[in-house]
Design an enzyme around this catalytic site. Structure first.
Site, PDB file in Angstrom:
ATOM      1  N   ASP A  29       0.519  -0.855   0.022  1.00  0.00           N
ATOM      2  CA  ASP A  29      -0.128   0.032   0.161  1.00  0.00           C
ATOM      3  C   ASP A  29       0.596   0.654   0.030  1.00  0.00           C
ATOM      4  OD1 ASP A  29      -1.689   2.462   0.384  1.00  0.00           O
ATOM      5  OD2 ASP A  29      -1.788   1.311   2.790  1.00  0.00           O
ATOM      6  N   ASP A  37      -1.769  -1.253  -3.473  1.00  0.00           N
ATOM      7  CA  ASP A  37      -1.989  -0.741  -4.942  1.00  0.00           C
ATOM      8  C   ASP A  37      -1.003  -1.098  -6.167  1.00  0.00           C
ATOM      9  OD1 ASP A  37       0.046   1.168  -4.062  1.00  0.00           O
ATOM     10  OD2 ASP A  37      -1.465   2.192  -2.970  1.00  0.00           O
ATOM     11  N   ASP A 208     -10.008 -17.148 -15.201  1.00  0.00           N
ATOM     12  CA  ASP A 208     -10.516 -17.349 -13.902  1.00  0.00           C
ATOM     13  C   ASP A 208     -11.863 -18.563 -14.677  1.00  0.00           C
ATOM     14  OD1 ASP A 208     -11.795 -17.030 -10.856  1.00  0.00           O
ATOM     15  OD2 ASP A 208     -12.900 -16.675 -12.037  1.00  0.00           O
ATOM     16  N   GLU A 277      -7.721 -21.846 -15.646  1.00  0.00           N
ATOM     17  CA  GLU A 277      -8.072 -22.368 -14.263  1.00  0.00           C
ATOM     18  C   GLU A 277      -9.456 -23.646 -14.186  1.00  0.00           C
ATOM     19  OE1 GLU A 277      -9.530 -21.222  -9.816  1.00  0.00           O
ATOM     20  OE2 GLU A 277     -10.930 -20.368 -11.199  1.00  0.00           O
TER      21      GLU A 277
END
Length: 549
Positions: A29, A37, A208, A277
């Site tokens: 961060d 981020d 995904d 996946e």
């Protein structure tokens, strides 16, 4: 500094590549809001490069309401303000280029957020231009759902919408409606978002739930899963989803043609790759084989076979042997950990003192398997699973099934960089989005960097060993019979033949070299050099023998 430049410009760089998964929320961060981020990722890229990996895989950073931590996308072509801006992404890409790292991003296209403009329009009426962009179905005469399909996150896979007076399908949260890939306009729109990132320079996509794109048009009921009572018994894992044999809600034959369209798009660009996946229970390896065969669909896939609690010679040999038997014309990507499972040192160890030896031997095993490999942030430090209270949970999956299933937050806690900082150097703010476990602080990068015996040093040395031997990147792999509970195999390519013997047990084991292998020359792997006496290798617990044949 080690980099991934050794295969730069090679269109097959992905074969045998080492890919480092970054979970952006928990990496670094820089804003002080307690959430990682893109600027933080950029700042920490030198650490990743120092491991000697080839690529990074970024979990989703797209615009999202974050009901499922970014796996519910509301804009595929922008960065969520939580993570930064497109300019921040471009700066990260430039730094990756400088360090010789390729970039793979998570592409979550089986479903969107219910806040995506496509779904907002689709649910508005049955006649609008996007009315059939999602999977809508009328109720049964009694008002119940169209069939028995279940959501992985609990309950039926159908949600009633009062405006359309129909059900829509969702394999995950009700706020994650599934796209209707039977509609060619949906395919075109999805591929346009893929092209957006290809044009921005990304080198590949982690896809995904790649086998969830299509559903059975007839909406036939799934049959019950049949278990062998003499083997595993009924293993529902606290979730009735596994009580169905998912014949009709995923892994449909129509997916093949879409994957070919996707591959044709990527082939218009140089040196790109895909890793899918595949979650398909006992069909996973068969599905993987189909999806990666023929050089016209996916480049590689991974399954959940090595993401189990089993870390034994029999299990690993069984999984990899079955993969070699079934996946004859494709490519697999192996991993022991990711953002969805308990960290592997916690899954594998039986006592705290085993954390370090298991962390070390696990990467030694992984780095010698035939296939590409994925590492998950923090495993190079030997981080164990975090124990969190219910009040700390952010994962909707864990909240739904608590306390029988504690969810996925325990492996998603922030990366620890500085041992003497309250939040491990992850954030300068007062609080992180998930707690930083105190027991992780002594394992931080600062505490291990420069220590020759550390897990971090072992990762760097082991990955360097892998890079130094072409047989480990894409050479053949042959398992050997052993006289004890050992994992033994030969990797070979060209004139290089390497023997590996792993003792994954908690007892000393002897390995008698076969006559055909008697004339071998020990080649110590990083951290291991067991003695050989009269052609017998004396392996301590969690020990490794390597030799050149």
């Amino acid at each position: 500094m080690a980099t991934g430049t050794v295969r730069k410009g090679d269109p097959n760089w992905w074969r045998g590549a080492v890919i480092y998964q970054v979970y952006p929320r928990s990496f670094q961060d820089t804003s002080g809001d307690g959430i990682g981020d893109l600027q933080g990722i950029t700042a920490r890229l030198p650490h990743i490069a120092s491991l000697g990996v080839d690529a990074i895989w970024l979990s989703p950073f797209f615009t999202s309401p974050m009901a499922d931590m970014g796996y519910d996308v509301s804009d595929y072509c922008n960065v969520d303000p939580m993570f930064g801006t497109l300019a921040d992404f471009d700066a990260m890409m430039a730094e990756c280029e400088r360090l010789g790292l390729k970039v793979i991003i998570d592409q979550v296209i089986s479903h969107t957020s219910d806040q995506h403009p496509w779904f907002v329009e689709s649910r508005a009426s049955r006649t609008n231009p996007r009315a059939d962009w999602y999977i809508w179905a009328d109720p049964k005469p009694d008002g119940t759902a169209p069939n028995n399909w279940l959501s992985i996150f609990g309950g039926p896979a159908w949600e009633w919408d009062g405006v359309r007076k129909q059900y829509y399908m969702h394999n995950f949260l009700s706020s994650q409606p599934d796209l209707n890939f039977h509609n060619p306009d949906v395919q075109d729109a999805v591929l346009a978002t893929v092209k957006f990132w290809l044009d921005r320079g990304v080198h590949g996509f982690r896809l995904d739930t790649v086998n969830y794109y299509f559903h059975d048009k007839q909406l036939r009921n799934n049959p019950p899963m049949v278990y062998d009572p003499d083997s595993t018994g009924l293993e529902t894992d606290t979730n009735p989803y596994s009580m169905q044999h998912h014949l009709y809600d995923k892994s449909q034959p129509e997916n093949i043609d879409f994957l070919k369209r996707l591959r044709a798009l990527l082939d218009r660009y140089d040196c790109r790759t895909t890793v899918g996946e595949v979650g398909d229970a006992d069909r996973s390896l068969t599905t993987l084989a189909i999806y990666t065969s023929g050089n016209d669909k996916l480049h590689m896939c991974y399954t959940f076979d090595l993401l189990s609690p089993r870390f034994t010679a029999d299990h690993i040999r069984g999984v990899v042997s079955k993969c070699q038997e079934i996946v004859t014309n494709g490519w697999v990507c192996w991993a022991f950990s990711n953002h969805d499972v308990v960290r592997h040192v916690s899954r594998f160890m039986q006592a705290p003192e085993e954390r370090e030896p298991i962390a070390k031997i696990a990467i030694s095993v992984l780095s010698t398997l035939r296939g590409s490999i994925c590492l998950y942030q923090g495993e190079e430090l030997g981080l164990p699973e975090a124990e969190l209270s219910f009040e700390d949970l952010r994962d909707p999956y864990g909240i739904r099934f608590w306390p029988a299933f504690k969810g996925r937050d325990g492996c998603r806690t922030p990366m620890v960089w500085e041992a003497d900082q309250p939040l491990g150097g992850f954030s300068a703010g007062p609080k992180a989005w998930l707690p930083v476990p105190p027991e992780h602080l002594p394992l931080a990068v600062s505490a291990q960097d420069g220590i020759e015996t550390s897990i971090l040093a072992h990762y760097r040395e082991t990955l360097a060993f892998r890079r130094a031997h072409g047989a480990l990147l894409d050479g053949d792999m042959t398992f050997l019979d052993t006289q004890a509970d050992l994992l033994a195999f030969v990797r070979e390519k060209g004139g290089e033949r390497l023997l590996f013997v792993f003792n994954l047990t908690r007892e000393a084991q002897d390995y008698l070299l076969p006559v055909s292998l008697a004339d071998c020359y020990p080649l110590p792997m990083p951290g291991y050099n067991p003695p050989v006496e009269d052609k017998v290798v004396r392996l301590a617990p969690f020990d490794v023998f390597c030799a050149r044949l």
